[in-house]
Design an enzyme around this catalytic site. Structure first.
Site, short mmCIF file in Angstrom:
data_model
loop_
_atom_site.label_atom_id
_atom_site.label_comp_id
_atom_site.label_asym_id
_atom_site.label_seq_id
_atom_site.Cartn_x
_atom_site.Cartn_y
_atom_site.Cartn_z
N ASP A 106 59.47 30.54 9.75
CA ASP A 106 60.49 29.73 10.41
C ASP A 106 60.35 29.90 11.92
O ASP A 106 59.24 30.12 12.43
CB ASP A 106 61.87 30.18 9.92
N HIS A 137 67.45 28.83 13.94
CA HIS A 137 67.28 28.42 12.55
C HIS A 137 66.78 29.56 11.68
O HIS A 137 67.33 29.85 10.60
CB HIS A 137 66.33 27.23 12.50
N ASN A 227 65.92 16.95 3.71
CA ASN A 227 67.21 16.35 4.05
C ASN A 227 67.14 14.85 4.28
O ASN A 227 67.86 14.31 5.12
CB ASN A 227 67.77 17.01 5.31
N SER A 292 67.81 23.69 4.08
CA SER A 292 67.36 24.94 4.69
C SER A 292 68.30 26.09 4.37
O SER A 292 67.89 27.25 4.31
CB SER A 292 67.31 24.79 6.22
#
Length: 412
Positions: A106, A137, A227, A292
Site C-alpha cells: 500500500d 491509506h 469501488n 479497501s
C-alpha cells in the site's frame, strides 16, 4: 441569565420531594444530580423517587439515561456475531494472530502510531515517495487488519511494503516488485504470512502471475474487490480463483453502493464508515468507505486462522474463511457474488485439522466458485489504483511485456 452554580442549587431544591415522602421515609443516600443542562438535569434516582419526580407539575418527562456507544468499531462487532442488531461487543477472545506476518502492500504504514506498538515495521519501498506513509491509506488498512484497538488480529505483525506514492497512485511494476520482495522475505522468515492488497487495477497477466507465485509459496493473498460498482472479474488480482477477493457491506448488511461484485468475489466484509488509524500524529484516526476497508478485515481473519494453525495452506485459509462466513445476510443486487458475510465468531476461529491436513471451521456452507484468470498479454493500458479512491496511474503495455520474461525466469 442564570449561571451554572445557581442553576445547580435550584435543581437540587427541586429534587427535594420531602413534601411527598411518607413521614417515616428517608431519601436514598445514593440519589444525586450528576449534571445540569439547559432544559433539565441528569440524576441517579431510585424507581420510587423517579416516579415522584415525574409526577411534579413542572417536570415534562423522566426517562432512563440511555447508554451511548461509539459506532467506530462496528466492523469488528459485526464479524463476531451472526445476526443483527449489533451487541456492542467488538472484541473477540482469541489467539489474536500472534506469530503471523501481514504484509501491507500500500502507501506505507505510520509505524510509530500507537495502534501498532512495536509490531509494525518498514519492509521495503518501491515508490518514488520514500518510505513514509504520506497518503494515510496504508496506515488505515494496517490498523484495520491488526491494530491494537481497530484490528481484527491485534497481535499479528505488520510489514509495510510501499508500492503506492504519497499522491495515492502507483505503477504495476512497483506492485510486482513489492510482491516479489515479499516472497523472498517470507522465504527468509519462514513465518505464516498474509498479503493484503487494498489496491488493484484493470486486468494484467503480469500482476496476476506475481500474485499466483506468492500463493504458490504459501502466502495467503487478500485483495479489495474495487469501488466501481462493476464486475470484480474485470480487475487484477481480484479476478483470480486463488485470491480472497472481498466486497464491501454496510452496517445494515447492505451491499455498499460503490462495491464491485460478481462471481470473482469470495465474500463481503465491513467497508462503510470504518474508523482506523491515520497519519498526522501517533493517535490520529480517520473514517473511510471502500472495499479497501473490507479487505483488511479478511486479512486479519486469515491471520487469526494462521495464528491457531501456522501450517494452513492458502487454499485452506480461503476455504475456512468462506465456509465459516454467514450466508444470506447481504441485501442488494450482488450480480453473482456469493451472499456470504465474514464471520470469525465471538471466540475467534476454532479450527479442527483432520485426515492428515484437511481443515474445517465454523458453519460449513461450501465455497462459491470464483472467476477465471485472464489469458494473453495486455495490449492496451494497465492501471493500478487505490480501491478507496480509484486514483489511477496509466502504464504502457511495454512495461508489462518487459516484466513477463523476468517473472518467467523467476520461476526456475
Amino acid at each position: 441569565m442564570e449561571d451554572e452554580n445557581k442553576r445547580r442549587r435550584r435543581v437540587r431544591r427541586e429534587l427535594d420531594v420531602s413534601d411527598t415522602r411518607p413521614a417515616d421515609s428517608q431519601p436514598s443516600a445514593d440519589a444525586h444530580i450528576h449534571c445540569v443542562f439547559s432544559f433539565g438535569y441528569g440524576a441517579v434516582l431510585s424507581q420510587e423517587l423517579a416516579e415522584k419526580v415525574s409526577s411534579r407539575a413542572e417536570v415534562a418527562e423522566v426517562e432512563a439515561d440511555p447508554v451511548i456507544r461509539t459506532r467506530s468499531l462496528w466492523g469488528l462487532d459485526r464479524i463476531n456475531q451472526r445476526n443483527l442488531p449489533l451487541d456492542n461487543n467488538p472484541k473477540s477472545d482469541n489467539i489474536k494472530g500472534a506469530g503471523v506476518d501481514i504484509y501491507i502492500l500500500d502507501s506505507g504504514i505510520s509505524t510509530a502510531h500507537s495502534e501498532f506498538g512495536n509490531r509494525a515495521t518498514f519492509g521495503a519501498t518501491f515508490s518514488s515517495s520514500g518510505i513514509q506513509d504520506g497518503a494515510g491509506h496504508g496506515t488505515h488498512v494496517a490498523a484495520t487488519a491488526a491494530g491494537r484497538t481497530f484490528g481484527v488480529a491485534p497481535s499479528a505483525n505488520l510489514i509495510a511494503v510501499k508500492v503506492i506514492d504519497n499522491d495515492g497512485s502507483g505503477s504495476g511494476s512497483a506492485v510486482i516488485m513489492g510482491i516479489q520482495w515479499t516472497i523472498k522475505n517470507v522465504q527468509k522468515t519462514k513465518r505464516p504470512s498474509v498479503i493484503n492488497m487494498s489496491i488493484g487495477g484493470s486486468k494484467s497477466n503480469a500482476l496476476d502471475r506475481a500474485v499466483l507465485q506468492a500463493i504458490a509459496q504459501g502466502i495467503t493473498v487478500v485483495t479489495a474487490a474495487g469501488n466501481d460498482n462493476r464486475d470484480a472479474c474485470l480487475d487484477s488480482p481480484g479476478n483470480q480463483n486463488a485470491v480472497i477477493t472481498v466486497a464491501a457491506s454496510s452496517e445494515t448488511d447492505a451491499k455498499a453502493p460503490f462495491s464491485n461484485d460478481g462471481p470473482c468475489v469470495k465474500l463481503f466484509g465491513p467497508g462503510v464508515g470504518i474508523t482506523s488509524a491515520w497519519i498526522g500524529s501517533n493517535t490520529a484516526t480517520n473514517t473511510l468507505d471502500g472495499t479497501s476497508m473490507a479487505s483488511p478485515h479478511v486479512a486479519g481473519s486469515a491471520a487469526l486462522l494462521l495464528g491457531n494453525n501456522p501450517n494452513l495452506k492458502p487454499a485452506q485459509v480461503l476455504s475456512l474463511i468462506v465456509s465459516a462466513s454467514t450466508p444470506s445476510k447481504v441485501s442488494g443486487a450482488l450480480a453473482g457474488a456469493p451472499n456470504k458475510l465474514l464471520y470469525t465468531g465471538p471466540a475467534g476461529f476454532v479450527i479442527s485439522i483432520v485426515n492428515g491436513g484437511s481443515a474445517s471451521a465454523g458453519d460449513n456452507s461450501g465455497i462459491n466458485p470464483a472467476g477465471q484468470g485472464g489469458g494473453g498479454l495486455n495490449s492496451g493500458l494497465a492501471s493500478i489504483a487505490h480501491k478507496s479512491g480509484r486514483i489511477s496511474a496509466e502504464l504502457l503495455s511495454t512495461m508489462i511485456l518487459l516484466l513477463v520474461p523476468i517473472l518467467l525466469a523467476g520461476r526456475e
